[in-house]
Design a protein around this motif. Structure first.
Motif, short mmCIF file in Angstrom:
data_model
loop_
_atom_site.label_atom_id
_atom_site.label_comp_id
_atom_site.label_asym_id
_atom_site.label_seq_id
_atom_site.Cartn_x
_atom_site.Cartn_y
_atom_site.Cartn_z
N GLU A 122 0.85 -1.19 0.00
CA GLU A 122 0.00 0.00 0.00
C GLU A 122 0.89 1.24 0.00
OE1 GLU A 122 -3.87 1.39 2.43
OE2 GLU A 122 -2.06 1.29 3.67
N ILE A 123 0.67 2.12 -0.95
CA ILE A 123 1.43 3.37 -1.05
C ILE A 123 0.50 4.49 -0.61
CG2 ILE A 123 2.84 4.84 -2.53
CD1 ILE A 123 3.06 2.40 -4.45
N GLY A 124 0.69 4.95 0.62
CA GLY A 124 -0.19 5.95 1.22
C GLY A 124 -1.03 5.35 2.31
N THR A 125 -0.52 5.36 3.55
CA THR A 125 -1.21 4.74 4.68
C THR A 125 -2.37 5.58 5.18
OG1 THR A 125 0.95 3.88 5.40
CG2 THR A 125 -0.87 3.70 6.95
N PHE A 126 -2.16 6.91 5.23
CA PHE A 126 -3.09 7.88 5.82
C PHE A 126 -3.35 7.45 7.28
CE2 PHE A 126 -7.41 10.11 5.82
CZ PHE A 126 -6.84 11.34 6.04
N THR A 127 -4.59 7.28 7.70
CA THR A 127 -4.85 6.92 9.09
C THR A 127 -5.05 5.41 9.28
OG1 THR A 127 -7.19 7.52 8.77
CG2 THR A 127 -5.75 9.17 9.79
N GLU A 149 3.94 5.49 4.39
CA GLU A 149 3.37 6.81 4.62
C GLU A 149 4.49 7.84 4.77
OE1 GLU A 149 1.42 10.04 4.92
OE2 GLU A 149 0.26 8.20 4.60
N LEU A 150 4.39 8.93 4.05
CA LEU A 150 5.40 9.98 4.12
C LEU A 150 5.32 10.77 5.42
CD1 LEU A 150 7.62 11.66 2.68
CD2 LEU A 150 5.77 13.06 1.70
N ARG A 151 4.11 11.04 5.89
CA ARG A 151 3.92 11.94 7.03
C ARG A 151 4.01 11.16 8.35
NH1 ARG A 151 -1.25 15.38 4.77
NH2 ARG A 151 -2.11 13.28 4.56
N GLN A 152 4.93 11.58 9.18
CA GLN A 152 5.21 10.88 10.43
C GLN A 152 3.98 10.80 11.33
OE1 GLN A 152 8.46 9.59 11.42
NE2 GLN A 152 7.17 8.56 12.93
N ALA A 153 3.24 11.90 11.43
CA ALA A 153 2.08 11.92 12.33
C ALA A 153 1.03 10.91 11.89
CB ALA A 153 1.49 13.33 12.39
N ALA A 156 1.51 8.27 9.98
CA ALA A 156 2.06 6.91 10.12
C ALA A 156 1.96 6.43 11.56
CB ALA A 156 3.52 6.90 9.66
N GLY A 157 2.26 7.31 12.50
CA GLY A 157 2.20 6.94 13.91
C GLY A 157 0.78 6.66 14.37
N SER A 182 4.68 -1.37 8.81
CA SER A 182 4.62 0.06 8.50
C SER A 182 6.00 0.59 8.09
CB SER A 182 4.14 0.84 9.72
OG SER A 182 2.87 0.40 10.14
N HIS A 183 6.00 1.44 7.08
CA HIS A 183 7.22 2.13 6.65
C HIS A 183 6.91 3.63 6.59
CE1 HIS A 183 8.95 -1.73 5.19
NE2 HIS A 183 7.71 -2.00 4.86
#
Length: 212
Positions: free
Chosen positions: A63-68, A89-93, A95-96, A113-114
């Motif tokens: 999956e390219i783009g995890t979002f929430t 996911e590019l955005r750390q928040a 992804a976390g 998760s990456h």
């Protein structure tokens, strides 16, 4: 441009199996707390992703783009017993937050998760993919497609989200950068003879591509 009639969509949802409790929580959190809740796959598309995964029974999903985390929770349900879903996911928040939801799922050990730039991460993943879901930055779509296609097995599938881009991709000359990128991606895929394609008129448009 309103692409889908609200009344019809609500009716379709009423005919569709409900989200599980964790999916409902991700949905509620995203609409209550996130600045861009429209990016969530949502009930109908989520159930379609889940159904496709069950039909394919993939061993490896990208999956390219995890979002929430909503779509990953849907896709992971159809994995084989030894399967894995890798989500980037590019955005750390984001992804976390997604990881916090994954860790409460019975499928948590199957979801890897990456965090970072997918163009750097994808080449480093040593897998052949049965199913790929592209739902990240729109200007990157063509690059993501070309990065993953050689590693998708024959008759494996690639899904690409938002191919209508709020109706702007239908315009002769879209104004916004992302709309222009989606229009270019659609034209690129239409001319690409390496995949069989079906454009699905659900939500913001979903491309279903089978590698020949």
């Amino acid at each position: 441009m309103q692409l889908i009639n609200d009344e019809l969509e609500q009716f379709a949802q009423s005919l569709t199996t409900a989200e599980d409790a964790l999916q409902q929580e991700v949905h509620r959190y995203t609409y209550a707390e996130h600045a861009e809740p429209h990016m969530l796959s949502g009930h109908l598309q989520g159930k379609l992703l889940e159904a496709i995964s069950w039909m394919i029974r993939p061993e490896k999903i990208l999956e390219i783009g995890t979002f929430t985390g909503y779509s990953a929770l849907c896709l992971a349900k159809g994995l084989q017993d030894n399967g894995e879903l890798h989500t980037i996911e590019l955005r750390q928040a984001d992804a976390g937050k997604a990881r916090s939801f994954f860790d409460r799922s019975p499928l948590k050990d199957k979801i890897i998760s990456h965090t970072g730039n997918a163009k750097d991460i994808i080449p480093a993943l040593p897998h052949t993919w049965d199913l790929v879901f592209i739902d990240a930055d729109k200007p990157g779509y063509i690059d993501y497609f070309n990065l993953v296609l050689p590693r998708v097995r024959q008759n494996g599938f690639i899904l690409a989200d938002n191919i209508f881009f709020h109706g702007e991709a239908l315009e002769a000359e879209p104004k916004r950068k992302s709309a222009k990128a989606i229009k270019a991606f659609n034209e690129y895929i239409t001319a690409n003879e390496a995949v069989e394609k079906v454009a699905i008129t659900l939500r913001d448009g979903l491309y279903l591509l089978r590698k020949l």
